[in-house]
Design a protein around this motif. Structure first.
Motif, short mmCIF file in Angstrom:
data_model
loop_
_atom_site.label_atom_id
_atom_site.label_comp_id
_atom_site.label_asym_id
_atom_site.label_seq_id
_atom_site.Cartn_x
_atom_site.Cartn_y
_atom_site.Cartn_z
N ALA A 114 -9.27 4.55 -4.59
CA ALA A 114 -9.24 3.82 -4.85
C ALA A 114 -8.31 2.56 -4.21
N LEU A 115 -7.30 3.19 -4.02
CA LEU A 115 -6.63 2.21 -3.47
C LEU A 115 -6.33 2.10 -1.87
N LEU A 116 -7.11 2.42 -0.92
CA LEU A 116 -8.16 2.29 0.07
C LEU A 116 -8.85 0.87 -0.40
N LYS A 117 -10.01 0.77 -1.22
CA LYS A 117 -10.56 0.76 -1.82
C LYS A 117 -9.86 -0.98 -1.80
N LYS A 118 -8.91 -0.70 -2.56
CA LYS A 118 -7.82 -2.22 -3.58
C LYS A 118 -8.02 -2.80 -2.16
N PHE A 119 -7.41 -2.44 -1.11
CA PHE A 119 -6.76 -2.81 0.04
C PHE A 119 -7.52 -2.67 1.32
N GLY A 120 -8.90 -2.60 1.69
CA GLY A 120 -9.96 -3.09 2.32
C GLY A 120 -9.63 -1.86 3.63
N CYS A 121 -9.56 -1.06 3.30
CA CYS A 121 -9.26 0.52 4.61
C CYS A 121 -10.13 2.06 4.13
N GLU A 122 -10.28 1.74 5.85
CA GLU A 122 -11.87 2.42 5.55
C GLU A 122 -11.46 3.32 6.59
N ILE A 123 -10.88 4.99 6.12
CA ILE A 123 -10.64 6.23 7.31
C ILE A 123 -11.72 7.00 7.72
N PHE A 124 -11.56 7.30 9.04
CA PHE A 124 -12.28 8.23 9.67
C PHE A 124 -12.27 9.45 9.95
N ILE A 125 -11.94 10.85 9.08
CA ILE A 125 -11.01 11.63 9.30
C ILE A 125 -11.29 13.00 9.87
N PHE A 155 0.70 -1.47 0.05
CA PHE A 155 0.00 0.18 -0.11
C PHE A 155 0.89 1.09 -0.06
N PHE A 156 1.98 1.43 0.75
CA PHE A 156 2.90 2.46 0.89
C PHE A 156 3.79 2.65 -0.26
N GLU A 157 4.25 1.31 -0.67
CA GLU A 157 5.23 1.55 -2.05
C GLU A 157 4.08 2.48 -3.57
N SER A 158 2.58 1.37 -3.59
CA SER A 158 2.12 1.72 -4.06
C SER A 158 1.25 3.26 -4.33
N LEU A 159 1.52 4.38 -2.75
CA LEU A 159 0.88 5.55 -2.34
C LEU A 159 1.69 6.65 -3.10
N MET A 160 3.55 5.48 -3.33
CA MET A 160 4.73 6.50 -3.63
C MET A 160 5.03 6.68 -4.81
N ARG A 161 3.90 5.50 -5.53
CA ARG A 161 4.28 5.76 -7.07
C ARG A 161 2.73 6.87 -7.60
N ILE A 162 1.80 6.92 -6.81
CA ILE A 162 0.88 7.49 -7.60
C ILE A 162 1.50 8.99 -7.52
N GLU A 163 2.32 9.02 -6.37
CA GLU A 163 2.23 10.09 -5.66
C GLU A 163 3.38 10.79 -6.50
N ASN A 164 4.16 9.79 -7.47
CA ASN A 164 5.63 10.10 -8.04
C ASN A 164 5.16 10.36 -9.72
N ASP A 165 3.35 9.59 -9.98
CA ASP A 165 2.97 10.46 -11.08
C ASP A 165 2.15 11.28 -11.28
N LEU A 166 1.73 12.05 -10.07
CA LEU A 166 0.84 12.90 -9.79
C LEU A 166 2.10 14.04 -10.23
N LYS A 167 3.14 13.67 -9.94
CA LYS A 167 3.99 14.92 -9.46
C LYS A 167 4.34 15.42 -10.83
N GLU A 168 4.59 14.62 -12.30
CA GLU A 168 5.17 14.38 -13.41
C GLU A 168 3.61 14.96 -13.78
N LYS A 169 2.54 15.12 -13.94
CA LYS A 169 1.61 16.52 -14.28
C LYS A 169 1.49 17.59 -13.30
#
Length: 213
Positions: A187-198, A158-172
């Motif tokens: 979408a990443l949270l859903k993939k890993f079955g994680c729900e945040i209670f902000i 999950f953490f590595e995927s989040l880093m990849r997302i951040e890198n891709d966003l930086k290019e944009k």
């Protein structure tokens, strides 16, 4: 106010990933929500020397990866985390499938599971079961260091995927806090079955006098 809280939660997730307040590890980058355990391939011995990390196949390392999911045929992975005094961990969240086991190496960590807060000191183990809102922090005066263990789910990717997302966003020219970034994060949270209670985060920070960055 709710948008500010959402941005705070997303910022803290990103800090947790890159190790600003914490040192985290990652697992197999080709993650699914729940890894299927396979015993078709015999396990080999794996040695991770002190101070070294185990990178993903593409070279990504979110913090300090140790035992990776691909080392264990998807049965287990773990990460080492360092948490500075008076610093919060991730926003309150739950996992639909994943149980987490913590072993504290140095200092002490306060772990919240539901309405219960437990002081977990050096040498202690603690289980955070799936399906219950939880988080952790260091309200002490000395740094804490601990191992987080994840059986039967490659959650550390999950953490590595989040880093990849951040890198891709930086290019944009975008960030994780942009609308596109938030959509990808959700979408990443859903993939890993994680729900945040902000909404639970700011009161927790105020109650225990915690920092996030």
């Amino acid at each position: 106010m709710k948008e500010h809280t959402r941005r705070l939660a997303l910022k803290q997730m990103l800090l947790f990933t890159v190790g600003s307040s914490f040192l985290t590890n990652g697992c197999n980058p080709a993650a699914t929500k729940k890894t299927t355990v396979s015993r078709a391939r015999p396990l080999g011995a794996v040695h991770i020397p002190a101070g070294t990390i185990s990178r993903a196949v593409d070279g990504i390392a979110a913090g300090f990866p140790k035992i990776r999911s691909e080392h264990t045929n998807g049965q287990f992975c773990c990460q080492e985390i360092s948490l500075k005094p008076k610093y919060a961990g991730p926003p309150p969240h739950l996992h639909k499938d994943l149980d987490e086991i913590m072993y504290v190496l140095e200092g002490s960590v306060q772990v919240m599971v539901g309405d219960t807060v437990t002081e977990v000191s050096a040498g202690d183990y603690h289980l955070r079961p799936h399906g219950i809102v939880h988080t952790f922090w260091n309200s002490g005066t000395v740094p804490a260091r601990f191992i987080d263990m994840y059986p039967n789910q490659d959650f550390l990717s999950f953490f590595e995927s989040l880093m990849r997302i951040e890198n891709d966003l930086k290019e944009k020219g975008l960030t994780l806090l942009s609308p596109e970034g938030q959509d990808l994060n959700n979408a990443l949270l859903k993939k890993f079955g994680c729900e945040i209670f902000i909404d639970q985060y700011p009161p927790l920070l105020a109650k225990y006098g915690l920092k996030t960055s």
